[in-house]
Design a protein around this motif. Sequence first.
Motif, mmCIF file in Angstrom:
data_model
loop_
_atom_site.group_PDB
_atom_site.id
_atom_site.type_symbol
_atom_site.label_atom_id
_atom_site.label_comp_id
_atom_site.label_asym_id
_atom_site.label_seq_id
_atom_site.Cartn_x
_atom_site.Cartn_y
_atom_site.Cartn_z
ATOM 1 N N THR A 1 51.850 9.864 -0.145
ATOM 2 C CA THR A 1 52.970 10.430 -0.882
ATOM 3 C C THR A 1 53.496 9.365 -1.840
ATOM 4 O O THR A 1 53.914 8.287 -1.410
ATOM 5 C CB THR A 1 54.096 10.878 0.065
ATOM 6 O OG1 THR A 1 53.606 11.919 0.917
ATOM 7 C CG2 THR A 1 55.287 11.396 -0.725
ATOM 8 N N ILE A 2 53.450 9.683 -3.116
ATOM 9 C CA ILE A 2 53.885 8.754 -4.155
ATOM 10 C C ILE A 2 55.181 9.286 -4.758
ATOM 11 O O ILE A 2 55.218 10.404 -5.281
ATOM 12 C CB ILE A 2 52.833 8.613 -5.270
ATOM 13 C CG1 ILE A 2 51.452 8.307 -4.678
ATOM 14 C CG2 ILE A 2 53.255 7.553 -6.282
ATOM 15 C CD1 ILE A 2 51.372 7.016 -3.901
ATOM 16 N N ALA A 3 56.235 8.502 -4.655
ATOM 17 C CA ALA A 3 57.521 8.880 -5.249
ATOM 18 C C ALA A 3 57.662 8.191 -6.600
ATOM 19 O O ALA A 3 57.403 6.991 -6.725
ATOM 20 C CB ALA A 3 58.670 8.500 -4.337
ATOM 21 N N ARG B 1 62.723 7.949 0.559
ATOM 22 C CA ARG B 1 62.674 6.699 1.332
ATOM 23 C C ARG B 1 61.432 6.612 2.218
ATOM 24 O O ARG B 1 60.957 5.519 2.517
ATOM 25 C CB ARG B 1 63.938 6.566 2.197
ATOM 26 C CG ARG B 1 65.166 6.156 1.394
ATOM 27 C CD ARG B 1 66.302 5.701 2.308
ATOM 28 N NE ARG B 1 67.382 5.135 1.534
ATOM 29 C CZ ARG B 1 68.485 5.803 1.185
ATOM 30 N NH1 ARG B 1 68.611 7.079 1.533
ATOM 31 N NH2 ARG B 1 69.432 5.212 0.498
ATOM 32 N N ASN B 2 60.928 7.752 2.652
ATOM 33 C CA ASN B 2 59.765 7.750 3.553
ATOM 34 C C ASN B 2 58.432 7.829 2.810
ATOM 35 O O ASN B 2 57.385 7.981 3.443
ATOM 36 C CB ASN B 2 59.866 8.924 4.536
ATOM 37 C CG ASN B 2 61.065 8.787 5.463
ATOM 38 O OD1 ASN B 2 61.413 7.681 5.891
ATOM 39 N ND2 ASN B 2 61.710 9.908 5.775
ATOM 40 N N PHE C 1 58.023 18.508 4.107
ATOM 41 C CA PHE C 1 57.256 17.584 4.952
ATOM 42 C C PHE C 1 56.010 18.277 5.512
ATOM 43 O O PHE C 1 54.949 17.673 5.646
ATOM 44 C CB PHE C 1 58.127 17.043 6.086
ATOM 45 C CG PHE C 1 59.178 16.073 5.609
ATOM 46 C CD1 PHE C 1 58.887 15.138 4.630
ATOM 47 C CD2 PHE C 1 60.462 16.094 6.154
ATOM 48 C CE1 PHE C 1 59.848 14.239 4.190
ATOM 49 C CE2 PHE C 1 61.425 15.200 5.717
ATOM 50 C CZ PHE C 1 61.128 14.276 4.730
ATOM 51 N N LYS C 2 56.157 19.564 5.855
ATOM 52 C CA LYS C 2 54.998 20.331 6.318
ATOM 53 C C LYS C 2 54.010 20.546 5.173
ATOM 54 O O LYS C 2 52.796 20.520 5.362
ATOM 55 C CB LYS C 2 55.441 21.692 6.866
ATOM 56 C CG LYS C 2 56.334 21.610 8.096
ATOM 57 C CD LYS C 2 56.756 23.014 8.528
ATOM 58 C CE LYS C 2 57.717 22.958 9.711
ATOM 59 N NZ LYS C 2 58.179 24.315 10.092
ATOM 60 N N LEU C 3 54.561 20.747 3.978
ATOM 61 C CA LEU C 3 53.735 21.054 2.820
ATOM 62 C C LEU C 3 52.860 19.865 2.411
ATOM 63 O O LEU C 3 51.690 20.030 2.065
ATOM 64 C CB LEU C 3 54.627 21.481 1.639
ATOM 65 C CG LEU C 3 53.945 21.757 0.299
ATOM 66 C CD1 LEU C 3 52.952 22.895 0.432
ATOM 67 C CD2 LEU C 3 55.003 22.107 -0.760
ATOM 68 N N ILE C 4 53.430 18.650 2.454
ATOM 69 C CA ILE C 4 52.690 17.484 1.959
ATOM 70 C C ILE C 4 51.679 16.953 2.968
ATOM 71 O O ILE C 4 50.902 16.052 2.646
ATOM 72 C CB ILE C 4 53.660 16.345 1.568
ATOM 73 C CG1 ILE C 4 54.428 15.837 2.797
ATOM 74 C CG2 ILE C 4 54.619 16.801 0.478
ATOM 75 C CD1 ILE C 4 55.347 14.680 2.494
ATOM 76 N N LYS C 5 51.676 17.537 4.149
ATOM 77 C CA LYS C 5 50.725 17.084 5.163
ATOM 78 C C LYS C 5 49.286 17.313 4.684
ATOM 79 O O LYS C 5 48.935 18.396 4.231
ATOM 80 C CB LYS C 5 50.981 17.839 6.471
ATOM 81 C CG LYS C 5 50.165 17.306 7.649
ATOM 82 C CD LYS C 5 50.527 18.053 8.920
ATOM 83 C CE LYS C 5 49.731 17.508 10.103
ATOM 84 N NZ LYS C 5 50.045 18.233 11.364
#
Length: 687
Positions: A471-473, A642-643, A623-627
């Motif tokens: 995950t890239i913010a 932050r995560n 969070f479920k989607l990016i899994k």
Amino acid sequence: MMMFPTKSKNKKENSSSVISAESENKITSTYLVPSDNENNKVSKPVSHHQKVNSNDKLDFKLAFKIFIKYLGFYKTTIFISFLLSLVSTTFNIIVIIGMGDIQSYLSALVRFGDNKNFITLDTYLIFSGLMLVSYFLNSFFQWIMNLVVIKLSQGIGYKMRMDLFNKVQILSVKYFDTHESGDIMSVLTNDVYNLVQFISQNFTQTLYGLTTMLGMLILMFIISPTLSLVVIGILVVLLSLISILVKKSGPAFMQQQRELGHMNGYIEETISGQNIINLYSQQKNVQNSFEKINHKLVKSGETSQGISGLLIPWLNFLMNFVVALLYGIGATFAALNISFYGADASVTLSPEISNRISESTKEFVEKIGQQVDTGVMTKISLLTSMVLATRNFIQPINQMIAMIAQLQQAVAGCKRTEEIFEQKSEYREEEKITIDKPLKGKVEIKNLNFSYIPEKPVLKNVSISADPGQTIAIVGPTGSGKTTIINLLTKFYDIEDGDIFIDGYDIKKVTKESMRKQVSIVLQDTYLFSGTIIENIRLAKPDATDEEIKEAAKASDCDDFIMKLEHGYNTVLSENASELSSGQKQLIAIARAMISPSSILILDEATSNIDTRTEKVVQKAMFKLIKNKTAFVIAHRLSTIRNADKIVVLKDGSVLETGNHKELMKKKGFYYNLNLSKTDNLDEEKD
């Protein structure tokens, strides 16, 4: 899958940004490129107050090419129309010649009564009945031709609308970012409608008029070549004056169509942003702005219609002048015993009856001791036929000139449709690679430079890498280039300088369709189409089963509120789902992205427009989607990123810092200062 360009967001942002106290209490509607930077607006914004272009001249050659192109699809229909026109014209010619005969026969009946040596009443009535039948057949075949042409015009309108709509579907996002949506809609509706109406109402008249003119011209020269040349000479002079009016009114019609497009764009924008207008009590200013636009449309309409309005009285004068002159010249020639008719003066449907009347009249007059020129009746009959033929020759010209206003509107519409057809599609020749297999999701952005307008860079040597599943913010102040990176990654805009690789594929060489199947996106302003909820979710995967859709909805926490609706998943949503809250629409959008088989996910400020409580629900679904997907998250709130596995900090189009939350906090740089600020909003830049 179907993806939605970021322009939707920007349009709304523009709508709200123009309604501010700092804008001198005026609303100026201007569409901008979604550039992340106020200094990078399109150099030529499309304004509702745009002046007419110097190139706004009607291009009749272009219109003719378009007419021929679309008429070419209906060659059989046109041929049938032409045959019907010829048949109708033939009956019209029969009527004109017959009317000359009827005048001679009526004179004989009045003078000599019902006499078999001249003409009987029964013969006269039968002949008159045949003329009535000819009139009827003339009208009947015109009616059939009208029905054929209506089908022709509607077919052309259907095909042109389909061609335009299909063209719009393959235009680049840049085109929509720099053109008013209302103006584009005006081309697909008003301009095409004007063309269809012109063909429907005037093609029959034009085709019938041309065949009638040809037939009448031949008949006129048979009756009197001398008078025919006089008529044609006068018409050439008078029509040349009309051409001057047409040239002067042409640009005015083009401006009228553009002003109408600007009005449609303004109305569409105003309705979309009505809540913002009400919020800032800008109704009066909006009304004033609309009044100015409306006034411009009225003035352009007055100019165009006013000039073309001179044609009707001029045409009436033309008809009456030519007929009066024809009578005057004919009477003068007859009085001076100057021959004005053709080599064969017996233009009649029944030579036998006409000759019998002529000879009997001569014998009768000699018996009673009077001298008479039996040619007088012939001259009167021929002059009557000549006048009727001339009227029928001029009438189609009058009708065609009377349709000039509609023609100019149709030509203006043709030019505006061609402006869309001439736009380059978003597809490029170098895009030859089709990805038809699932990707792992490794993304490499190398030395990316980009600008919406020359010499004003938005991105400067940006390099970002993402391993599969990371995950890239992407964070940074407004105008730092976050959305531009997404526009390039999704190929909404083409890469100018630098490279983006996905699993080793250079996306510059990958087809846009196959590339976008590998990417799913959830935007700040979710757009849901009118239709059922299940149809909106299925957009991401057309072959998804109902069970798959419900599983995705449950995973994204929107199944509960959907089932509480009266019709559940079959609930029909209005335009952009105005009956749902922002959070509910976001959850449906997440379900749509979740069902997509894509390996890359983009979340573009997906929680910025919802309240804190709803945000927690949406974040849980996210969070479920990016899994198991490579995710790029653009966020304005620190709490949402932050995560992330990696945080990329952008400022002024350049990468300032890269690392996870702990690493960046240790560096005590720009990101560190943002975290120390009291706000959670990353847009509030802190030095």
